[in-house]
Design an enzyme around this catalytic site. Structure first.
Site, mmCIF file in Angstrom:
data_model
loop_
_atom_site.group_PDB
_atom_site.id
_atom_site.type_symbol
_atom_site.label_atom_id
_atom_site.label_comp_id
_atom_site.label_asym_id
_atom_site.label_seq_id
_atom_site.Cartn_x
_atom_site.Cartn_y
_atom_site.Cartn_z
ATOM 1 N N HIS A 1 0.837 -1.208 0.000
ATOM 2 C CA HIS A 1 0.000 0.000 0.000
ATOM 3 C C HIS A 1 0.874 1.261 0.000
ATOM 4 C CE1 HIS A 1 -3.097 -2.661 2.231
ATOM 5 N NE2 HIS A 1 -3.646 -2.380 1.049
ATOM 6 N N ARG B 1 -1.493 -5.438 -8.633
ATOM 7 C CA ARG B 1 -0.360 -6.365 -8.519
ATOM 8 C C ARG B 1 -0.328 -7.347 -9.675
ATOM 9 N NH1 ARG B 1 -2.254 -7.713 -2.513
ATOM 10 N NH2 ARG B 1 -4.142 -7.482 -3.750
ATOM 11 N N SER C 1 -2.719 -7.831 2.663
ATOM 12 C CA SER C 1 -3.088 -7.749 4.088
ATOM 13 C C SER C 1 -3.553 -9.114 4.591
ATOM 14 C CB SER C 1 -4.213 -6.734 4.285
ATOM 15 O OG SER C 1 -3.781 -5.448 3.923
ATOM 16 N N LYS D 1 -16.736 -7.770 4.500
ATOM 17 C CA LYS D 1 -15.532 -8.248 5.191
ATOM 18 C C LYS D 1 -15.618 -8.044 6.693
ATOM 19 C CE LYS D 1 -11.920 -7.636 1.662
ATOM 20 N NZ LYS D 1 -10.747 -6.853 1.258
HETATM 21 O O1 PNS Z 1 -8.767 -3.061 0.388
HETATM 22 P P1 PNS Z 1 -10.117 -3.524 -0.121
HETATM 23 O O2 PNS Z 1 -10.822 -4.395 0.899
HETATM 24 O O3 PNS Z 1 -10.049 -4.153 -1.489
HETATM 25 O O4 PNS Z 1 -10.978 -2.179 -0.264
HETATM 26 C C1 PNS Z 1 -12.305 -2.230 -0.725
HETATM 27 C C2 PNS Z 1 -12.980 -0.891 -0.414
HETATM 28 C C3 PNS Z 1 -13.056 -0.664 1.097
HETATM 29 C C4 PNS Z 1 -12.196 0.236 -1.059
HETATM 30 C C5 PNS Z 1 -14.403 -0.968 -1.038
HETATM 31 O O5 PNS Z 1 -15.126 -2.028 -0.470
HETATM 32 C C6 PNS Z 1 -15.162 0.342 -0.851
HETATM 33 O O6 PNS Z 1 -14.976 1.263 -1.626
HETATM 34 N N1 PNS Z 1 -15.978 0.405 0.241
HETATM 35 C C7 PNS Z 1 -16.726 1.595 0.608
HETATM 36 C C8 PNS Z 1 -18.175 1.506 0.115
HETATM 37 C C9 PNS Z 1 -18.211 1.682 -1.389
HETATM 38 O O7 PNS Z 1 -17.981 2.759 -1.914
HETATM 39 N N2 PNS Z 1 -18.436 0.553 -2.096
HETATM 40 C C10 PNS Z 1 -18.365 0.518 -3.530
HETATM 41 C C11 PNS Z 1 -19.721 0.569 -4.149
HETATM 42 S S1 PNS Z 1 -20.756 -0.797 -3.735
#
Ligand code: PNS
Length: 158
Positions: free
Chosen positions: A17, A90, A127, A41
């Protein structure tokens, strides 16, 4: 003034990150690291812990701040007039999973996503792997910043 957001769960933030955030910092005047939630999650670290760990891990990068977003990333991107959403890639699996979310975020906010290729020598870092290693007592100290390694040590002990 250009501004990008780097959204993620950051549970916890890793050197992978940090590499992407450093690359974003070189491309945009201001970068906001957005600690967000994927409702599907379960997290090891609380919202506040994920923010605090990310804040320390990026403290050395100028013009970068960390924000907790309890809602849609697209709404936040719009609110702060972000020019881009930066996502690290990645490999092809990341691209495949990130593409639909990028299209949705653009549909919701009009904000474009920029895919940034991370440093290949960090491509094995995730992670989820770090947490698995911590759980089973494996070595993870070279995958995460020192403050995160310390926090993981305390978390698995607890
Ligand atoms: O590191 P990750 O778990 O891949 O991140 C995913 C994350 C947290 C960026 C994504 O789930 C997110 O944007 N969550 C906030 C809510 C949202 O905007 N969801 C997307 C539209 S459903």
């Amino acid at each position: 003034m250009s501004c990008a957001i780097c959204p993620g769960s950051f549970d916890p933030i890793t050197y992978g990150h940090v590499d992407i955030i450093e690359r974003a910092h070189r491309m945009f005047d201001e970068v906001v690291v957005v600690v967000a939630r994927n409702s599907a999650k379960k997290y090891l670290f609380s919202d506040d812990e994920r923010v605090a760990l990310a804040r320390e891990a990026v403290a050395h990068i100028p013009h970068v701040r960390v924000a907790l977003v309890d809602g849609l990333v697209a709404d936040f991107a719009q609110q702060i007039h972000a020019n881009a959403i930066v996502k690290g890639v990645r490999g092809s699996a990341d691209y495949d999973s990130e593409l639909p979310m990028s299209l949705l975020n653009r549909h919701l906010s009009g904000v474009e996503t920029v895919f940034v290729m991370g440093e290949p020598s960090l491509a094995h870092i995730a992670s989820s792997f770090v947490k698995e290693l911590a759980h089973y007592g494996g070595p993870y100290e070279d995958l995460v910043p020192p403050n995160v390694a310390q926090a993981l040590k305390e978390k698995v002990k607890a």
